[in-house]
Design a protein around this motif. Structure first.
Motif, PDB file in Angstrom:
ATOM      1  N   CYS A 174      -4.794  -4.386   2.057  1.00  0.00           N
ATOM      2  CA  CYS A 174      -4.475  -2.952   2.071  1.00  0.00           C
ATOM      3  C   CYS A 174      -5.695  -2.067   1.788  1.00  0.00           C
ATOM      4  O   CYS A 174      -5.721  -0.916   2.234  1.00  0.00           O
ATOM      5  CB  CYS A 174      -3.400  -2.638   1.042  1.00  0.00           C
ATOM      6  SG  CYS A 174      -1.871  -3.546   1.271  1.00  0.00           S
TER       7      CYS A 174
ATOM      8  N   CYS B 113      -6.932  -0.669   4.960  1.00  0.00           N
ATOM      9  CA  CYS B 113      -5.885  -0.293   5.919  1.00  0.00           C
ATOM     10  C   CYS B 113      -5.731   1.229   5.989  1.00  0.00           C
ATOM     11  O   CYS B 113      -5.664   1.917   4.957  1.00  0.00           O
ATOM     12  CB  CYS B 113      -4.554  -0.926   5.526  1.00  0.00           C
ATOM     13  SG  CYS B 113      -3.191  -0.443   6.616  1.00  0.00           S
TER      14      CYS B 113
ATOM     15  N   CYS C 290       1.661   4.284   2.064  1.00  0.00           N
ATOM     16  CA  CYS C 290       2.454   3.081   2.277  1.00  0.00           C
ATOM     17  C   CYS C 290       3.233   2.691   1.015  1.00  0.00           C
ATOM     18  O   CYS C 290       2.662   2.562  -0.070  1.00  0.00           O
ATOM     19  CB  CYS C 290       1.527   1.941   2.690  1.00  0.00           C
ATOM     20  SG  CYS C 290       2.378   0.369   2.826  1.00  0.00           S
TER      21      CYS C 290
ATOM     22  N   PHE D   2       5.636   5.835   4.628  1.00  0.00           N
ATOM     23  CA  PHE D   2       5.342   4.732   5.536  1.00  0.00           C
ATOM     24  C   PHE D   2       5.943   3.423   5.032  1.00  0.00           C
ATOM     25  O   PHE D   2       5.659   2.980   3.928  1.00  0.00           O
ATOM     26  CB  PHE D   2       3.836   4.575   5.728  1.00  0.00           C
ATOM     27  CG  PHE D   2       3.510   3.634   6.843  1.00  0.00           C
ATOM     28  CD1 PHE D   2       3.696   4.019   8.156  1.00  0.00           C
ATOM     29  CD2 PHE D   2       3.060   2.358   6.577  1.00  0.00           C
ATOM     30  CE1 PHE D   2       3.433   3.153   9.201  1.00  0.00           C
ATOM     31  CE2 PHE D   2       2.793   1.471   7.604  1.00  0.00           C
ATOM     32  CZ  PHE D   2       2.975   1.870   8.918  1.00  0.00           C
TER      33      PHE D   2
ATOM     34  N   CYS E 189       0.229  -8.400   7.357  1.00  0.00           N
ATOM     35  CA  CYS E 189       1.104  -7.258   7.569  1.00  0.00           C
ATOM     36  C   CYS E 189       1.013  -6.850   9.035  1.00  0.00           C
ATOM     37  O   CYS E 189      -0.089  -6.620   9.545  1.00  0.00           O
ATOM     38  CB  CYS E 189       0.651  -6.101   6.667  1.00  0.00           C
ATOM     39  SG  CYS E 189       1.543  -4.567   6.962  1.00  0.00           S
TER      40      CYS E 189
ATOM     41  N   PHE F 164      -0.729  -3.389   9.707  1.00  0.00           N
ATOM     42  CA  PHE F 164      -2.129  -3.184   9.314  1.00  0.00           C
ATOM     43  C   PHE F 164      -2.950  -2.562  10.439  1.00  0.00           C
ATOM     44  O   PHE F 164      -2.902  -3.007  11.578  1.00  0.00           O
ATOM     45  CB  PHE F 164      -2.754  -4.532   8.921  1.00  0.00           C
ATOM     46  CG  PHE F 164      -4.205  -4.456   8.578  1.00  0.00           C
ATOM     47  CD1 PHE F 164      -4.615  -4.068   7.322  1.00  0.00           C
ATOM     48  CD2 PHE F 164      -5.186  -4.768   9.522  1.00  0.00           C
ATOM     49  CE1 PHE F 164      -5.966  -3.996   6.983  1.00  0.00           C
ATOM     50  CE2 PHE F 164      -6.528  -4.695   9.214  1.00  0.00           C
ATOM     51  CZ  PHE F 164      -6.913  -4.313   7.939  1.00  0.00           C
TER      52      PHE F 164
HETATM   53  S1  SF4 Z   1       0.631  -1.035   6.180  1.00  0.00           S
HETATM   54 FE1  SF4 Z   1       0.516  -3.162   5.412  1.00  0.00          FE
HETATM   55  S2  SF4 Z   1      -1.670  -3.575   5.197  1.00  0.00           S
HETATM   56 FE2  SF4 Z   1      -1.413  -1.343   5.382  1.00  0.00          FE
HETATM   57  S3  SF4 Z   1      -1.296  -0.595   3.280  1.00  0.00           S
HETATM   58 FE3  SF4 Z   1       0.801  -0.987   3.941  1.00  0.00          FE
HETATM   59  S4  SF4 Z   1       1.284  -3.102   3.329  1.00  0.00           S
HETATM   60 FE4  SF4 Z   1      -0.933  -2.831   3.212  1.00  0.00          FE
END
Ligand code: SF4
Length: 81
Positions: free
Chosen positions: A4, A7, A13, A38, A65, A68
């Motif tokens: 993350c 990301c 998120c 998100f 993920c 990602f």
């Molecule tokens: S979308 Fe997935 S990889 Fe990106 S911050 Fe959220 S959990 Fe982490």
């Protein structure tokens, strides 16, 4: 290491915020998880449990993920704001 931190969705998120809360690490400003919009798909979290003397330690990392999107240095830039 938690993916993350690199990301694009990190700052909004829900899963990342939950992991951050478990690590007791706060970005500045730290959002309330209920305000985050998100919801990532197909997240795989690795939990490591270790003992040190008589203390039990846990570490939580997102390792896969489907949502990602690469944004190298996202965590670093979020704590510098
Ligand atoms: S979308 Fe997935 S990889 Fe990106 S911050 Fe959220 S959990 Fe982490």
């Amino acid at each position: 290491m938690c993916i993350c931190v690199n990301c694009h969705y990190m700052s909004r998120c829900k899963i990342y915020q939950a992991i951050e809360d478990l690590h007791l690490v706060k970005t500045n400003p730290s959002p309330n998880i209920l305000d985050l919009q998100f919801d990532p798909r197909k997240v795989q979290i690795n939990v490591r449990v270790s003992t040190e003397e008589e203390q039990i330690n846990t570490d939580w990392d997102v390792i896969q993920c489907s949502s990602f999107v690469t944004d190298i240095g996202k965590f670093t830039s979020s704590i510098q704001k």
